[in-house]
Motif scaffolding. Structure first.
Motif, short mmCIF file in Angstrom:
data_model
loop_
_atom_site.label_atom_id
_atom_site.label_comp_id
_atom_site.label_asym_id
_atom_site.label_seq_id
_atom_site.Cartn_x
_atom_site.Cartn_y
_atom_site.Cartn_z
N ARG A 174 3.39 4.41 -16.39
CA ARG A 174 3.49 2.80 -15.88
C ARG A 174 4.85 2.49 -15.03
O ARG A 174 6.01 3.30 -15.23
N VAL A 175 4.67 0.79 -14.90
CA VAL A 175 6.08 0.92 -14.32
C VAL A 175 7.40 0.55 -15.49
O VAL A 175 6.35 0.07 -16.61
N ARG A 176 8.38 0.72 -14.81
CA ARG A 176 9.47 0.18 -16.43
C ARG A 176 9.86 -1.32 -16.13
O ARG A 176 11.28 -1.45 -16.68
N THR A 177 9.16 -1.92 -15.50
CA THR A 177 10.08 -3.26 -15.67
C THR A 177 9.58 -4.13 -16.41
O THR A 177 8.20 -4.05 -16.97
N ASP A 178 10.41 -5.47 -15.72
CA ASP A 178 9.30 -6.55 -16.67
C ASP A 178 8.56 -7.10 -16.41
O ASP A 178 7.35 -7.59 -17.52
N VAL A 179 8.45 -6.84 -14.78
CA VAL A 179 7.17 -8.09 -14.81
C VAL A 179 6.67 -7.09 -12.88
O VAL A 179 7.70 -7.06 -12.42
N SER A 180 5.47 -6.32 -12.68
CA SER A 180 5.78 -6.29 -11.31
C SER A 180 4.54 -6.87 -10.74
O SER A 180 3.52 -6.44 -11.40
N VAL A 181 4.10 -7.72 -9.41
CA VAL A 181 2.90 -8.13 -9.30
C VAL A 181 3.17 -7.45 -7.79
O VAL A 181 3.54 -7.66 -7.13
N GLN A 182 1.06 -7.48 -8.15
CA GLN A 182 1.08 -6.96 -6.56
C GLN A 182 0.33 -8.35 -5.94
O GLN A 182 -0.27 -8.52 -6.80
N THR A 230 0.49 -1.25 -0.39
CA THR A 230 -0.33 -0.21 0.39
C THR A 230 0.73 1.29 -0.14
O THR A 230 0.15 2.24 -0.65
N MET A 231 2.24 1.15 0.94
CA MET A 231 2.50 2.43 1.31
C MET A 231 3.29 2.12 -0.41
O MET A 231 4.01 3.95 -0.73
N VAL A 232 3.76 1.40 -0.82
CA VAL A 232 5.12 1.63 -2.22
C VAL A 232 3.85 2.18 -3.09
O VAL A 232 4.70 3.10 -4.04
N MET A 233 2.35 1.42 -3.30
CA MET A 233 1.90 2.76 -4.50
C MET A 233 1.74 3.70 -4.31
O MET A 233 1.50 4.90 -4.84
N PHE A 258 -7.53 -0.15 -2.84
CA PHE A 258 -7.26 0.65 -3.65
C PHE A 258 -5.66 -0.62 -4.67
O PHE A 258 -5.80 0.60 -5.81
N LEU A 259 -5.57 -1.01 -4.05
CA LEU A 259 -3.75 -1.88 -4.75
C LEU A 259 -4.87 -2.43 -5.78
O LEU A 259 -4.01 -2.51 -7.02
N ARG A 260 -6.00 -2.89 -6.61
CA ARG A 260 -6.08 -3.56 -7.48
C ARG A 260 -6.32 -2.48 -8.15
O ARG A 260 -5.80 -2.48 -9.55
N SER A 261 -6.93 -1.11 -8.39
CA SER A 261 -6.98 -0.11 -8.88
C SER A 261 -6.44 0.51 -9.19
O SER A 261 -5.28 1.09 -9.98
N ALA A 262 -5.09 0.59 -8.03
CA ALA A 262 -3.32 0.64 -8.46
C ALA A 262 -2.75 0.02 -9.90
O ALA A 262 -1.73 0.89 -9.98
N SER A 263 -3.03 -0.64 -9.44
CA SER A 263 -2.12 -1.85 -10.14
C SER A 263 -2.71 -1.45 -11.53
O SER A 263 -2.16 -1.65 -12.20
N ARG A 264 -4.19 -1.95 -12.05
CA ARG A 264 -4.25 -0.86 -12.62
C ARG A 264 -4.06 0.23 -13.80
O ARG A 264 -3.88 0.29 -14.97
N ARG A 265 -4.00 1.09 -12.92
CA ARG A 265 -2.96 1.95 -13.41
C ARG A 265 -1.93 2.17 -13.74
O ARG A 265 -1.78 2.84 -14.31
N TYR A 266 -1.35 1.74 -12.59
CA TYR A 266 0.45 1.72 -13.17
C TYR A 266 0.42 0.01 -14.26
O TYR A 266 1.97 0.44 -14.27
N GLY A 267 -0.05 -0.75 -14.26
CA GLY A 267 0.12 -1.62 -15.31
C GLY A 267 0.74 -3.06 -14.75
O GLY A 267 1.52 -3.48 -14.79
N LEU A 268 0.43 -3.00 -12.90
CA LEU A 268 1.04 -4.11 -12.65
C LEU A 268 -0.49 -5.54 -13.04
O LEU A 268 -1.69 -4.95 -12.92
#
Length: 358
Positions: A57-65, A45-48, A84-94
């Protein structure tokens, strides 16, 4: 033996292929490019929130929450974090792994882990991914957020501790006995500022999941991380998961050297966890120092409770395991010298029964 001469070990190959700054001299700062990240909801949560920068978008090959820690729904707070984490994952491409998909570390190993890659995670047991031949390090949330934004990980170059395994793990032992023996010998600070690399002919008897158990608990030794080679056992695992296309062989050179060496014969290993005192009945376990250290958490106390255990006699306990024993109705008794006779064990068992312990 100095790791800077002779052939290269797996850890140095992993670092060297991702090195963006510094030199691989133990004790100096290096920068490593990060391929993957792992977060879970207790720290993610703090990471997001830290990602709320000018980042599309995230700039790694793979990021998983992952959602696998705070699952209780006693009120709305955990649920709100998950949404919140699900919405943030959609926003940043995780990738988002919802509650019930599985524990983050083995699930990541099954679905996303690939040999020869680097990963950071906001969880101390991120190092479990070393079982596949990855360089995986548990770090703070800000470091993970920076890696997701494309920045390298800056760490102190650790020593490479080569543990050469020979023999074959007997059928009555598990991989956890291997790492518990390492803890018994070296303590919880034995791996500080070191990468533990397992090598040698004994690896052939350890499956990829066996290696996962050992790498996972490298954190308990205080190690920067643990690495295994990517060999036939890793290919076997990836093939079973339908991901053999992601396999890359990564093994140490035949003349590889290490900063620290440590030979281990699997044939001579004995169970490292506490032993049941049969003469006293299946109601007592005798343990040594730091009893219960590891990652089994509640299960390590629930299973013995269902088997009739009521008492543990040990010289010392891992703090969380001590509390779990109490929570499940098992009496953890401290014994500075450790009970050594059947009579003393039986006396303690009788005392626990007469005192009203469940």
């Amino acid at each position: 033996m100095t790791g800077g001469t002779g052939g290269r070990n797996v850890a140095r190959k992993l670092i060297g292929s991702h090195l963006v700054s510094g030199e691989m001299t133990p004790g100096t700062e290096i920068g490593i490019q990060v391929d993957q990240t792992l977060t879970q909801e207790a720290t993610g949560t703090m990471v997001m929130l830290e990602l709320a920068l000018d980042l599309d978008r995230v700039r790694t090959d793979v990021s998983v929450q992952y959602v696998d820690h705070n699952l209780l729904q006693a009120d709305e707070r955990n649920m709100a974090d998950h949404i919140f984490l699900r919405s943030a994952s959609r926003r940043y491409g995780l990738w988002f792994s919802r509650a019930g998909n599985g524990v983050s570390h083995p699930t990541h190993m099954q679905r996303f882990g690939v040999p020869a890659a680097t990963m950071v995670g906001s969880d101390s047991h991120t190092c479990a991914a070393g079982s596949l031949g990855m360089l995986a390090v548990g770090v703070g949330g800000l470091e993970v957020a920076m890696a997701m934004a494309g920045e390298p990980l800056h760490i102190t170059m650790p020593e490479i501790w080569g543990v050469r395994l020979t023999g074959e793990l007997p059928p009555w032992l598990s991989a956890k006995d291997v790492i518990l023996e390492m803890l018994r010998r070296h303590g919880v600070r034995g791996g500080v500022n070191r990468i533990i690399e397992y090598h040698g002919p004994g690896l052939a008897s350890l499956t990829a999941m066996d290696r996962h158990v050992i790498a996972n608990m490298g954190a308990e030794l205080g190690a920067t991380t643990t690495v295994f080679p990517s060999d036939d056992r890793v290919l076997e695992f990836l093939r079973a998961e339908g991901r053999e296309d992601g396999f890359t062989e990564l093994v140490a050179d035949p003349d590889a050297t290490y900063d620290v060496t440590d030979p281990r014969d699997l044939d001579t290993r004995r169970p490292a966890a506490g032993q049941v005192e049969r003469d006293a009945g299946p109601r007592a376990v005798v343990g040594g120092r730091n009893y219960g250290q590891g990652s089994s958490r509640e299960r390590a106390a629930i299973a013995p409770r269902h088997l009739g255990l009521r008492l543990v006699l040990a010289r010392g306990y891992a703090r969380i395991h001590w509390q779990n024993l109490v929570n499940f109705g098992i009496l953890p008794s401290n014994s500075p010298t450790g009970p050594t006779t059947t009579g003393s064990i039986r006396a303690m068992c009788c005392a626990s029964r007469t005192s009203g312990t469940p």
